[in-house]
Design an enzyme around this catalytic site. Structure first.
Site, PDB file in Angstrom:
ATOM      1  N   LYS A 173      45.936  41.322  23.647  1.00 48.87           N
ATOM      2  CA  LYS A 173      46.221  40.056  23.508  1.00 48.87           C
ATOM      3  C   LYS A 173      45.656  39.381  24.524  1.00 48.87           C
ATOM      4  CE  LYS A 173      49.415  36.109  24.039  1.00 48.87           C
ATOM      5  NZ  LYS A 173      48.021  35.715  24.494  1.00 48.87           N
ATOM      6  N   GLY A 226      49.128  38.228  34.640  1.00 47.75           N
ATOM      7  CA  GLY A 226      49.932  37.275  34.132  1.00 47.75           C
ATOM      8  C   GLY A 226      50.261  36.676  35.105  1.00 47.75           C
ATOM      9  N   GLU A 248      50.353  43.209  36.171  1.00 47.32           N
ATOM     10  CA  GLU A 248      50.150  42.229  37.727  1.00 47.32           C
ATOM     11  C   GLU A 248      50.393  41.010  37.988  1.00 47.32           C
ATOM     12  OE1 GLU A 248      47.789  44.057  39.539  1.00 47.32           O
ATOM     13  OE2 GLU A 248      48.154  46.033  38.982  1.00 47.32           O
ATOM     14  N   CYS A 282      43.805  35.383  41.692  1.00 44.57           N
ATOM     15  CA  CYS A 282      45.514  36.002  41.729  1.00 44.57           C
ATOM     16  C   CYS A 282      45.721  36.714  43.463  1.00 44.57           C
ATOM     17  CB  CYS A 282      46.048  37.310  41.002  1.00 44.57           C
ATOM     18  SG  CYS A 282      44.465  38.413  41.048  1.00 44.57           S
ATOM     19  N   GLU A 383      53.543  30.250  44.197  1.00 44.42           N
ATOM     20  CA  GLU A 383      52.084  29.592  44.205  1.00 44.42           C
ATOM     21  C   GLU A 383      50.887  28.796  43.201  1.00 44.42           C
ATOM     22  OE1 GLU A 383      50.776  32.324  40.714  1.00 44.42           O
ATOM     23  OE2 GLU A 383      49.205  33.545  41.901  1.00 44.42           O
TER      24      GLU A 383
HETATM   25  P1  NAD Z   1      50.574  33.252  31.786  1.00 47.40           P
HETATM   26  O1  NAD Z   1      52.218  34.556  32.578  1.00 47.40           O
HETATM   27  O2  NAD Z   1      50.946  32.071  31.159  1.00 47.40           O
HETATM   28  O3  NAD Z   1      49.479  34.447  30.623  1.00 47.40           O
HETATM   29  C1  NAD Z   1      49.405  35.024  30.857  1.00 47.40           C
HETATM   30  C2  NAD Z   1      49.016  35.639  29.136  1.00 47.40           C
HETATM   31  O4  NAD Z   1      50.772  35.920  28.903  1.00 47.40           O
HETATM   32  C3  NAD Z   1      48.966  35.360  28.189  1.00 47.40           C
HETATM   33  O5  NAD Z   1      47.598  35.773  27.116  1.00 47.40           O
HETATM   34  C4  NAD Z   1      49.800  34.486  27.283  1.00 47.40           C
HETATM   35  O6  NAD Z   1      50.211  34.551  26.362  1.00 47.40           O
HETATM   36  C5  NAD Z   1      50.821  35.193  27.373  1.00 47.40           C
HETATM   37  N1  NAD Z   1      52.229  35.309  27.103  1.00 47.40           N
HETATM   38  C6  NAD Z   1      52.515  34.304  27.856  1.00 47.40           C
HETATM   39  N2  NAD Z   1      53.842  34.518  27.835  1.00 47.40           N
HETATM   40  C7  NAD Z   1      54.704  35.524  26.573  1.00 47.40           C
HETATM   41  C8  NAD Z   1      55.126  35.967  26.151  1.00 47.40           C
HETATM   42  N3  NAD Z   1      56.100  35.584  25.908  1.00 47.40           N
HETATM   43  N4  NAD Z   1      55.080  37.313  25.391  1.00 47.40           N
HETATM   44  C9  NAD Z   1      54.020  38.049  25.505  1.00 47.40           C
HETATM   45  N5  NAD Z   1      52.970  37.450  26.287  1.00 47.40           N
HETATM   46  C10 NAD Z   1      53.527  36.495  26.847  1.00 47.40           C
HETATM   47  O7  NAD Z   1      49.651  33.585  32.943  1.00 47.40           O
HETATM   48  P2  NAD Z   1      48.063  32.692  32.857  1.00 47.40           P
HETATM   49  O8  NAD Z   1      48.670  30.944  33.314  1.00 47.40           O
HETATM   50  O9  NAD Z   1      47.671  33.152  31.763  1.00 47.40           O
HETATM   51  O10 NAD Z   1      47.448  33.566  34.481  1.00 47.40           O
HETATM   52  C11 NAD Z   1      47.517  33.096  35.745  1.00 47.40           C
HETATM   53  C12 NAD Z   1      48.713  33.937  36.555  1.00 47.40           C
HETATM   54  O11 NAD Z   1      48.515  35.402  36.233  1.00 47.40           O
HETATM   55  C13 NAD Z   1      48.606  33.618  37.641  1.00 47.40           C
HETATM   56  O12 NAD Z   1      49.747  33.622  38.431  1.00 47.40           O
HETATM   57  C14 NAD Z   1      48.098  35.237  38.216  1.00 47.40           C
HETATM   58  O13 NAD Z   1      48.389  35.302  39.560  1.00 47.40           O
HETATM   59  C15 NAD Z   1      48.018  35.587  37.378  1.00 47.40           C
HETATM   60  N6  NAD Z   1      47.074  36.960  37.977  1.00 47.40           N
HETATM   61  C16 NAD Z   1      47.308  38.211  38.445  1.00 47.40           C
HETATM   62  C17 NAD Z   1      45.964  39.059  38.650  1.00 47.40           C
HETATM   63  C18 NAD Z   1      47.209  40.181  39.490  1.00 47.40           C
HETATM   64  O14 NAD Z   1      46.119  41.036  38.855  1.00 47.40           O
HETATM   65  N7  NAD Z   1      47.559  40.391  40.009  1.00 47.40           N
HETATM   66  C19 NAD Z   1      44.564  39.191  38.302  1.00 47.40           C
HETATM   67  C20 NAD Z   1      44.919  38.030  37.250  1.00 47.40           C
HETATM   68  C21 NAD Z   1      46.054  36.804  37.062  1.00 47.40           C
END
Ligand code: NAD
Length: 496
Positions: A173, A226, A248, A282, A383
């Site tokens: 997803k 995320g 991650e 990130c 962040e």
């Molecule tokens: P997010 O947590 O809002 O969403 C990430 C994913 O999770 C999306 O596909 C979203 O639809 C899904 N999601 C949200 N709620 C969910 C739930 N209850 N159940 C299942 N799936 C769900 O994050 P974002 O805004 O898309 O991304 C930004 C974040 O990602 C930042 O905090 C960034 O630091 C982090 N990130 C980390 C890395 C790493 O390697 N550590 C890499 C890239 C991004």
């Protein structure tokens, strides 16, 4: 319309929902995609479960699984331009950045292809003459793969390639904001010969389309990239069915700069470290921790150069960085900067939406520097995931390490100094998953990526990133079986 891919078939969402995807750089309509609900995801999980349990992929020889990943790598290169364009339209980032991502993604598939092909068990010395001991790797099972919008296909590749290589089946997803390259990837997996049901794709909102991936008992593992808040929810959900969890999450990454560092190199790396992709990285170097004696000359130059970074859309000549992903995200970054100023940070540049009419239809936000920050400020700990640099100072090495480690996160950090010993000592003491010495940002698929503390659980890339998708089994064989004789009383007279 972009569709779901379940059990080898492209289909609309069962309830007929759809979502428009618009380019964050200018609002143009990029496409319309199906919007899954939980029922679609449950169907996809069912397909992945059946495909795993009947062994159509898990029993395929590792060499063949590796060969498929290498074929996918070739297809990714063949379709690089199409993929890069799709990624750019979904994210608003420059085409050249998307092209670099596509090369990295190809390398990721290649690396896991070779690793998967060479994966075999090992014999273990037992010290017992009549026993043979073997450790083998088996796939974890059905994986729920959930990815974010900042590096949509890259983050997906880091999960899909090892999952396929290890023999798992999966339901992917992607972020609801950036679905198009995931759709193309599924087409390429199909073309490369991945059996139906092994790879499944659902599109849609997090909790609705993604929800079952952390709650459904048929899923063995959930791998998520995320935000921290979402990661905590998924980890709690997964506990009920004791799923394996790989997370991650975010970062609040320190850039430690000593006064003896080469000035131009340091300034250039600080700028790239935080303002690349408008800070939506990130591992962005969002916290400058600079030696007090070098503060003025470094920050003055940063401010001067940051103001000259050219914002623009993917098709604007001269663009150096693009927009933020959405209106909501820009509002979050604005609130973050306002909070910093309220807490006493000195706004040195940026901090206001650009007035250039050329940028009016996109979610642009300029490179912003908050100076004279201190560890008690929320902007130093939270962040922003935007183009915002906070600046703190230190007086000696211990002070620098203390400040750099004073974060709940622990994803990445950098140290710049002309003194190699200083660099090595700081690198050794930083509690972060990646440390760069006199550099910022590079990674290779052979080296693990992941965070200490609240930056995550587990690792991606590298051998550990492959092992996340494997169960390890120990097989003991007694080559000359006989009674144990452990309970002599119970055996006395037996057989008479
Ligand atoms: P997010 O947590 O809002 O969403 C990430 C994913 O999770 C999306 O596909 C979203 O639809 C899904 N999601 C949200 N709620 C969910 C739930 N209850 N159940 C299942 N799936 C769900 O994050 P974002 O805004 O898309 O991304 C930004 C974040 O990602 C930042 O905090 C960034 O630091 C982090 N990130 C980390 C890395 C790493 O390697 N550590 C890499 C890239 C991004």
């Amino acid at each position: 319309m972009g569709q779901l891919y379940i059990d080898g078939t492209w289909s609309d969402a069962a309830e007929g929902g759809s979502r428009e995807i618009r380019c964050p750089a200018d609002g143009r309509l990029v496409g319309e995609v199906s919007e899954a609900t939980a029922g679609d995801t449950e169907r996809a999980i069912g397909a992945a479960r059946t495909a795993f349990d009947d062994g159509r992929w898990s029993t395929v020889a590792p060499a063949e699984r590796g060969a498929l990943l290498l074929r996918v790598a070739d297809l990714l290169q063949r379709d690089k331009d199409r993929l890069a364009r799709a990624e750019t339209l979904d994210t608003g980032k420059r085409v050249v950045e998307s092209e670099i991502d596509m090369d990295d993604i190809t390398n990721c598939f290649r690396w896991f292809g070779h690793l998967a092909a060479s994966d075999d068990g090992r014999l273990v010395e037992t010290g017992v003459p009549n026993a043979r001991s073997k450790v083998v790797h088996e796939p974890v099972g059905v994986c729920g793969l959930i990815t974010p919008w900042n590096y949509p296909l890259l983050q997906t590749a880091w999960k899909v390639a090892p999952a396929i290589g290890a023999g798992c089946t999966f339901v992917l997803k992607p972020s609801e904001l950036t679905p198009h390259t995931a759709i193309i990837l599924m087409e390429l997996l199909e073309e490369a010969g991945l059996p139906s049901g092994v790879g499944n794709l659902v599109l849609g909102a997090g909790a609705t389309a993604g929800g079952p991936l952390s709650t459904d008992p048929r899923v063995d593992m959930v791998s998520f990239t995320g935000g921290l808040a979402t990661g905590k929810i998924l980890m709690a959900n997964a506990a009920a069915t004791v799923k394996k969890v790989a997370l991650e999450l975010g970062g609040k990454n320190p850039f430690v700069c000593f006064a003896d560092a080469d000035h131009d190199t340091a300034v250039d790396n600080i700028l790239t470290g935080i303002f690349l992709h408008s800070g939506q990285v990130c591992s962005a170097g969002a916290r400058l921790v600079v030696e007090e004696s070098a503060h003025d000359r470094i920050v003055d130059d940063l401010v001067e150069r940051a103001q000259r970074i050219v914002l623009g859309g993917p098709d604007d000549a001269g663009t150096e960085t693009g927009p933020l992903i959405s209106a909501a995200h820009r509002e979050k970054v604005e609130a973050y900067v306002a909070q910093g100023v309220a807490e006493g940070a000195v706004l040195r540049c940026g901090g206001e939406r650009p007035t250039d009419p050329r940028l009016a239809d996109g979610f642009y936000y300029p490179p912003t520097i908050l100076d004279r920050c201190t560890q008690d400020m929320s902007v130093v700990h939270d962040e922003s995931f935007g183009p915002v640099l906070t600046v703190e100072t230190f007086t000696d090495l211990d002070d620098a390490v203390r400040i750099a480690n004073d974060t709940e996160y622990g994803l990445a950090g950098a140290v710049f100094s002309a003194d190699h010993g200083t660099c090595e000592e700081v690198a050794g003491r930083l509690r972060h998953g990646t440390v760069w010495i006199n550099d910022f940002g590079p990674y290779v698929p052979a080296a693990e990526w992941g965070g200490f503390g609240h930056s995550g659980v587990g690792r991606e890339l590298g051998r550990a990133g492959f092992a996340e998708y494997q169960e390890t089994k120990h097989i003991w064989t007694n080559t000359r079986p006989g009674p144990t004789g452990w309970f002599p009383s119970s055996t006395t007279g037996s057989g008479s």
